[in-house]
Design a protein around this motif. Structure first.
Motif, PDB file in Angstrom:
ATOM      1  N   GLU A  25       0.934  -1.092   0.026  1.00 53.42           N
ATOM      2  CA  GLU A  25       0.027   0.046   0.029  1.00 53.42           C
ATOM      3  C   GLU A  25       0.799   1.043  -0.223  1.00 53.42           C
ATOM      4  N   VAL A  26       0.643   2.303  -0.775  1.00 52.46           N
ATOM      5  CA  VAL A  26       1.187   3.422  -0.924  1.00 52.46           C
ATOM      6  C   VAL A  26       0.691   4.592  -0.060  1.00 52.46           C
ATOM      7  N   HIS A  27       1.597   5.355   0.544  1.00 50.91           N
ATOM      8  CA  HIS A  27       0.961   6.413   1.363  1.00 50.91           C
ATOM      9  C   HIS A  27       1.865   7.823   1.023  1.00 50.91           C
ATOM     10  N   ALA A  28       1.052   8.871   0.888  1.00 52.47           N
ATOM     11  CA  ALA A  28       1.700  10.019   0.832  1.00 52.47           C
ATOM     12  C   ALA A  28       1.726  10.940   2.167  1.00 52.47           C
ATOM     13  N   LEU A  29       2.701  11.120   2.839  1.00 48.82           N
ATOM     14  CA  LEU A  29       2.527  11.726   4.032  1.00 48.82           C
ATOM     15  C   LEU A  29       3.079  13.081   3.927  1.00 48.82           C
ATOM     16  N   ILE A  35       4.988   8.412  11.552  1.00 48.62           N
ATOM     17  CA  ILE A  35       4.758   7.431  10.642  1.00 48.62           C
ATOM     18  C   ILE A  35       4.749   6.091  11.778  1.00 48.62           C
ATOM     19  N   SER A  44       4.666  -3.357  10.178  1.00 43.33           N
ATOM     20  CA  SER A  44       4.931  -3.169   8.820  1.00 43.33           C
ATOM     21  C   SER A  44       6.402  -2.680   8.504  1.00 43.33           C
ATOM     22  N   TYR A  46       8.594  -0.314   5.814  1.00 43.48           N
ATOM     23  CA  TYR A  46       8.178   0.823   4.621  1.00 43.48           C
ATOM     24  C   TYR A  46       9.507   0.737   3.614  1.00 43.48           C
ATOM     25  N   ARG A  99       6.820  10.034   0.189  1.00 43.04           N
ATOM     26  CA  ARG A  99       6.020   8.768  -0.419  1.00 43.04           C
ATOM     27  C   ARG A  99       6.557   7.405   0.128  1.00 43.04           C
ATOM     28  N   THR A 101       6.105   3.095   0.484  1.00 48.18           N
ATOM     29  CA  THR A 101       5.519   1.906   0.220  1.00 48.18           C
ATOM     30  C   THR A 101       5.346   1.007   1.366  1.00 48.18           C
ATOM     31  N   GLU A 102       4.366   0.530   1.937  1.00 44.36           N
ATOM     32  CA  GLU A 102       4.073  -0.323   3.227  1.00 44.36           C
ATOM     33  C   GLU A 102       3.915  -1.627   2.638  1.00 44.36           C
TER      34      GLU A 102
END
Length: 362
Positions: A25-29, A35, A44, A46, A99, A101-102
């Motif tokens: 799953e991709v996250h934009a923080l 985090i 998880s 990352y 950005r 990736t989890e």
């Protein structure tokens, strides 16, 4: 993301990579986003696709924190929790927009072959972590070695500082107490000159031994010897010519009527070895040590300091002797700087001093 997975886990089989891709799953923080926090039981992993992340720990009751690492694009975060299943050991915060990736192990285990995929992922990750730990260990060892070298350098500087003070004290004691008040000797005799030099050589030998200074650092080396001798010989010819010309002019004008001293084998040989030992102290030890401890890259400060200090050692010969020693030391120090070899500067010292006596200037 695909390139990120393949680059981070190059040893994984294609089918394992395809299975992992199904779960990511991709996250934009935004900058400042937390985090993970120390103590969290999440596991998880990352992959940092872009941005910069700070790993830290809270310390004390005043809300301070200690930064453990700063991670950029291409790095991984949270790998230890995925490997051992333990709570997070540190917190992580986005320092810039990021950005990520989890990879969630729970989602991987939900796959039909989840155990196999997670096992392969952990194995590949363990290799990556081991390599990183080895790199960090090498950096740590190098840092410790640098710190130990710095400590030894400070210890050596302290020893050299005490030596320099001791040398000045010896010079003053011999001038004001021993030669004038106790022994009442003639300081202009060769015997006194040798005794005085040998007294100086005792603490010099001790400090060289204590500081474990190699001979090459004292200018006793074959490196640069030929060039040093050639330059020293050329300058010696010039100095001798100037000395005899100056003595002739002074005698003709009646300003100075010194008597030339013949260059006899015994005294001349003795003066040569005397010059060798003087240069070992003045240039080999004093000048080289000043340049090293002061980080004097050009060497000018070191030449001035060593020439001045060595001039003070000659205070029992009178103020004019101190001035002459300092001025000649500036010349000798400049010559030594060029080749880091005592051969040429010793030759120059011998002929410069000898010419002053042979011509009648002194």
């Amino acid at each position: 993301m695909t390139a990120g997975l393949e680059g981070m886990f190059p040893g994984l089989a294609p089918e394992i990579l395809d299975a992992v891709r199904q779960t990511v799953e991709v996250h934009a923080l935004p900058a400042g986003a937390l985090i993970m926090a120390a103590g969290d039981e999440t596991t998880s992993l990352y992959l940092i696709d872009s941005g910069r992340i700070t790993v830290f720990r809270d310390i004390g009751s005043e809300g301070g924190e200690r930064v453990l690492a700063t991670l950029s694009a291409g790095a991984i975060l949270g790998e230890m929790a995925l490997l051992d299943g333990q709570p997070r050991s540190a917190s992580a915060r986005a320092e810039t927009d990021c950005r990520l990736t989890e990879i969630d192990p729970a989602k991987i285990l939900a796959l039909p072959n989840g155990d196999q995929v997670l096992g392969a992922l952990r194995g590949c990750l363990a290799v990556a972590v081991t390599n990183r730990m080895r790199t960090q260990t090498d950096k740590y060892v190098a840092a410790v070695e640098r710190e130990m070298a710095a400590i030894r350098e400070r210890q050596h500087f302290g020893q050299f500082f005490i030596y320099a003070l001791g040398m000045m004290t010896i010079g003053l004691l011999i001038n004001d107490v021993i030669s004038k008040q106790i022994l009442k000797v003639d300081v202009f005799t060769p015997t006194f000159a040798w005794v005085y030099l040998l007294i100086i050589l005792i603490p010099t030998s001790v400090i060289i031994w204590r500081m474990k200074i190699p001979l090459r650092d004292l200018g006793i080396t074959a490196v640069g010897m030929k060039r040093s001798l050639v330059e020293g010989a050329g300058l010696s010819v010039l100095i001798v010519a100037v000395a005899f010309a100056a003595a002739w002019v002074l005698r003709v004008t009646g300003l100075h009527a010194g008597t030339p001293v013949p260059a006899e084998w015994g005294p001349t040989t003795g003066y040569f070895f005397h010059s060798v030992l003087q240069e070992l102290v003045a240039r080999g030890l004093l000048q080289s040590s000043f340049q090293r401890f002061l980080d004097d890259r050009r060497g000018i400060q070191s030449v001035v300091l060593s020439s001045t200090l060595f001039g003070v050692f000659h205070i029992h010969f009178g103020f004019m002797a101190v001035i002459v020693t300092i001025l000649s030391g500036l010349l000798f120090g400049a010559v030594y700087l060029r080749h880091r070899n005592l051969a040429g500067v010793t030759l120059l010292h011998f002929f410069a001093g000898g010419a002053a006596f042979w011509s009648g200037l002194l």
